[in-house]
Design a protein around this motif. Structure first.
Motif, PDB file in Angstrom:
ATOM      1  N   ILE A 152      34.585  34.756  58.108  1.00  8.84           N
ATOM      2  CA  ILE A 152      34.581  34.542  56.659  1.00  8.84           C
ATOM      3  C   ILE A 152      33.578  35.461  55.961  1.00  8.84           C
ATOM      4  O   ILE A 152      33.810  35.942  54.853  1.00  8.84           O
ATOM      5  CB  ILE A 152      34.281  33.056  56.346  1.00  8.84           C
ATOM      6  CG1 ILE A 152      34.498  32.818  54.838  1.00  8.84           C
ATOM      7  CG2 ILE A 152      32.859  32.674  56.767  1.00  8.84           C
ATOM      8  CD1 ILE A 152      34.428  31.357  54.462  1.00  8.84           C
ATOM      9  N   GLU A 153      32.445  35.761  56.612  1.00 13.71           N
ATOM     10  CA  GLU A 153      31.459  36.667  56.040  1.00 13.71           C
ATOM     11  C   GLU A 153      31.957  38.112  56.064  1.00 13.71           C
ATOM     12  O   GLU A 153      31.675  38.898  55.164  1.00 13.71           O
ATOM     13  CB  GLU A 153      30.135  36.531  56.792  1.00 13.71           C
ATOM     14  CG  GLU A 153      29.458  35.188  56.577  1.00 13.71           C
ATOM     15  CD  GLU A 153      28.169  35.070  57.354  1.00 13.71           C
ATOM     16  OE1 GLU A 153      27.943  35.930  58.240  1.00 13.71           O
ATOM     17  OE2 GLU A 153      27.387  34.145  57.075  1.00 13.71           O
ATOM     18  N   ARG A 154      32.715  38.464  57.119  1.00 12.92           N
ATOM     19  CA  ARG A 154      33.277  39.821  57.172  1.00 12.92           C
ATOM     20  C   ARG A 154      34.308  40.012  56.081  1.00 12.92           C
ATOM     21  O   ARG A 154      34.368  41.066  55.416  1.00 12.92           O
ATOM     22  CB  ARG A 154      33.911  40.063  58.546  1.00 12.92           C
ATOM     23  CG  ARG A 154      34.369  41.532  58.738  1.00 12.92           C
ATOM     24  CD  ARG A 154      35.397  41.638  59.845  1.00 12.92           C
ATOM     25  NE  ARG A 154      36.625  40.937  59.498  1.00 12.92           N
ATOM     26  CZ  ARG A 154      37.563  41.426  58.664  1.00 12.92           C
ATOM     27  NH1 ARG A 154      37.400  42.601  58.068  1.00 12.92           N
ATOM     28  NH2 ARG A 154      38.649  40.719  58.435  1.00 12.92           N
ATOM     29  N   VAL A 155      35.153  38.980  55.843  1.00 15.25           N
ATOM     30  CA  VAL A 155      36.165  39.060  54.785  1.00 15.25           C
ATOM     31  C   VAL A 155      35.504  39.176  53.411  1.00 15.25           C
ATOM     32  O   VAL A 155      35.931  39.939  52.550  1.00 15.25           O
ATOM     33  CB  VAL A 155      37.088  37.831  54.836  1.00 15.25           C
ATOM     34  CG1 VAL A 155      38.018  37.812  53.613  1.00 15.25           C
ATOM     35  CG2 VAL A 155      37.910  37.836  56.112  1.00 15.25           C
ATOM     36  N   GLU A 156      34.422  38.411  53.226  1.00 15.86           N
ATOM     37  CA  GLU A 156      33.712  38.485  51.957  1.00 15.86           C
ATOM     38  C   GLU A 156      33.096  39.861  51.743  1.00 15.86           C
ATOM     39  O   GLU A 156      33.139  40.419  50.633  1.00 15.86           O
ATOM     40  CB  GLU A 156      32.608  37.419  51.927  1.00 15.86           C
ATOM     41  CG  GLU A 156      31.853  37.383  50.605  1.00 15.86           C
ATOM     42  CD  GLU A 156      30.763  36.339  50.598  1.00 15.86           C
ATOM     43  OE1 GLU A 156      29.998  36.299  49.615  1.00 15.86           O
ATOM     44  OE2 GLU A 156      30.682  35.560  51.574  1.00 15.86           O
ATOM     45  N   ALA A 157      32.550  40.456  52.794  1.00 18.52           N
ATOM     46  CA  ALA A 157      31.969  41.796  52.691  1.00 18.52           C
ATOM     47  C   ALA A 157      33.051  42.828  52.392  1.00 18.52           C
ATOM     48  O   ALA A 157      32.837  43.779  51.622  1.00 18.52           O
ATOM     49  CB  ALA A 157      31.249  42.141  53.986  1.00 18.52           C
ATOM     50  N   ASP A 158      34.235  42.663  52.980  1.00 15.72           N
ATOM     51  CA  ASP A 158      35.351  43.584  52.726  1.00 15.72           C
ATOM     52  C   ASP A 158      35.797  43.494  51.263  1.00 15.72           C
ATOM     53  O   ASP A 158      36.102  44.510  50.620  1.00 15.72           O
ATOM     54  CB  ASP A 158      36.511  43.250  53.667  1.00 15.72           C
ATOM     55  CG  ASP A 158      37.632  44.270  53.570  1.00 15.72           C
ATOM     56  OD1 ASP A 158      37.368  45.473  53.785  1.00 15.72           O
ATOM     57  OD2 ASP A 158      38.781  43.882  53.232  1.00 15.72           O
ATOM     58  N   THR A 159      35.831  42.286  50.709  1.00 17.39           N
ATOM     59  CA  THR A 159      36.197  42.093  49.299  1.00 17.39           C
ATOM     60  C   THR A 159      35.187  42.749  48.364  1.00 17.39           C
ATOM     61  O   THR A 159      35.550  43.387  47.373  1.00 17.39           O
ATOM     62  CB  THR A 159      36.301  40.598  48.991  1.00 17.39           C
ATOM     63  OG1 THR A 159      37.297  40.000  49.842  1.00 17.39           O
ATOM     64  CG2 THR A 159      36.694  40.373  47.534  1.00 17.39           C
TER      65      THR A 159
END
Length: 371
Positions: A152-159
């Motif tokens: 979830i943190e990786r997805v947030e960083a990608d966004t």
């Protein structure tokens, strides 16, 4: 102006020898018969008066003449543009003068703008934010690879990285519209090779976003606009050759007709005829005054001697047509420009009619002028 000799001659030959058909007088003598609105004026002559006029049957024939008209040099509508700025500011320097020919990218004016400072600051911030977002995503991917990171943190960083890229592109687009310069300075440059037609600002003036600073014209897109009388438009054809005389040029310029305007100038009864010079590299300056001569070649046109056409009351143009033996009708006509003693008739006559080509002025005591 009528002379006494002419009155005497008309009186001697015609007042006693011709019969004017007046519908009004006939109607007064016979109340049962009312004159129609289309009643035609006719004149009858005694046989001994006929040698003083000449009647000829007319037929359409080719007519090659010229039309002369005043003209001016101007830019085509699509060749005129404006230069301005997307931010508010104050002019600190003007680099050009009216009439200058400039290349694309040449500086026009420099202005100071607080909005420009803010836009450049926003761009620098967007660059830094993109760098931070890339580093953050890189760390999250590394942590996830070693098993200590969360998806979830990786997805947030990608966004966040995608948002930073979008913001940077938006700021970059604004800077492209803004132009070059640094901090509060904005340099407005010419978008194309052009001529300075008009300056809307001066040094020290405040300008608003989108306000025009200069009017520009493309020098190679100038043409000649001739003001041709409405009655002569029928003789003007697309592609017709033209000779242009400019006060600033010792030699005439050759050109050709490319278009006509759809509208007529109501007060002058003229229309614009657009002429291109045959030499596309010719240097023309808008505002130049000129005189043009356009070749008019139209087949199947009625041609009459100019002396056979009368002007009545300063407005009406007419000729006399023989409708029966020794009976002549005054016929209104529309004519073109005269040349070498002959005049084209644009409207009012048909082939096969018999027209008075000599002595017409003697037939009409009220006509005061020959064409």
């Amino acid at each position: 102006m009528r002379c006494s000799h002419l009155f005497c001659l008309i009186s001697f030959l015609f007042i006693s020898g011709c019969e004017q058909h007046n519908p009004e007088s006939e109607a007064q003598s016979n109340p049962a018969e009312q004159p129609s609105a289309t009643a035609k004026r006719t004149v009858s002559l005694r046989p001994d008066s006929l040698p003083y006029i000449k009647v000829q049957e007319i037929q359409p024939e080719a007519f090659a003449g010229t039309i002369s008209a005043p003209a001016r040099v101007d830019f085509r509508a699509q060749a005129i543009s404006t230069a301005g700025t997307v931010v508010a500011g104050r002019i600190t320097k003007i680099h050009v003068q009216i009439g200058d020919r400039i290349k694309a990218g040449a500086p026009l004016a420099t202005l100071a703008s607080g909005e420009a400072t803010q836009m450049r600051s926003d761009y620098a911030r967007a660059v830094a934010e993109l760098t931070r977002a890339e580093d953050h995503l890189r760390r999250q991917m590394e942590m996830q690879r070693t098993g200590v990171g969360l998806e979830i943190e990786r997805v947030e960083a990608d966004t966040q990285l995608k948002q930073a890229k979008t913001e940077l592109e938006r700021s970059r687009d604004f800077l492209k519209l803004l132009g070059d310069g640094s901090a509060a300075e904005v340099i407005v440059r010419a978008p194309m090779d052009s001529m300075i037609l008009k300056a809307h600002v001066s040094t020290g003036a405040a300008v608003a976003p989108g306000a025009p600073l200069f009017d520009l014209g493309e020098p190679s897109a100038a043409w000649i606009i001739a003001d041709v009388f409405e009655k002569d438009l029928l003789l003007v054809e697309k592609g017709a050759k033209a000779v242009i005389e400019l006060a600033s040029s010792p030699e005439p310029i050759l050109g050709h007709v490319v278009a006509e305007s759809a509208a007529i100038q109501t007060d002058l009864r003229r229309a614009s005829v657009f002429i291109e010079p045959d030499d596309p590299k010719l240097s023309l300056r808008p505002g130049m005054y000129a005189r043009v001569t356009i070749e008019a070649s139209t087949p199947n046109r009625i041609i009459l001697p100019t002396a056979s056409i009368l002007i009545k009351d300063g407005r009406e143009t007419l000729v006399y047509v023989e409708t029966a033996p020794n009976v002549f009708e005054a016929r209104p006509v529309q004519v073109g420009q005269s040349r070498e003693g002959i005049t084209p008739v644009l409207k009012g006559l048909s082939g096969g009619e018999r027209v008075v080509v000599s002595g017409a002025l003697l037939l009409d005591g009220e006509a005061s002028l020959l064409l």
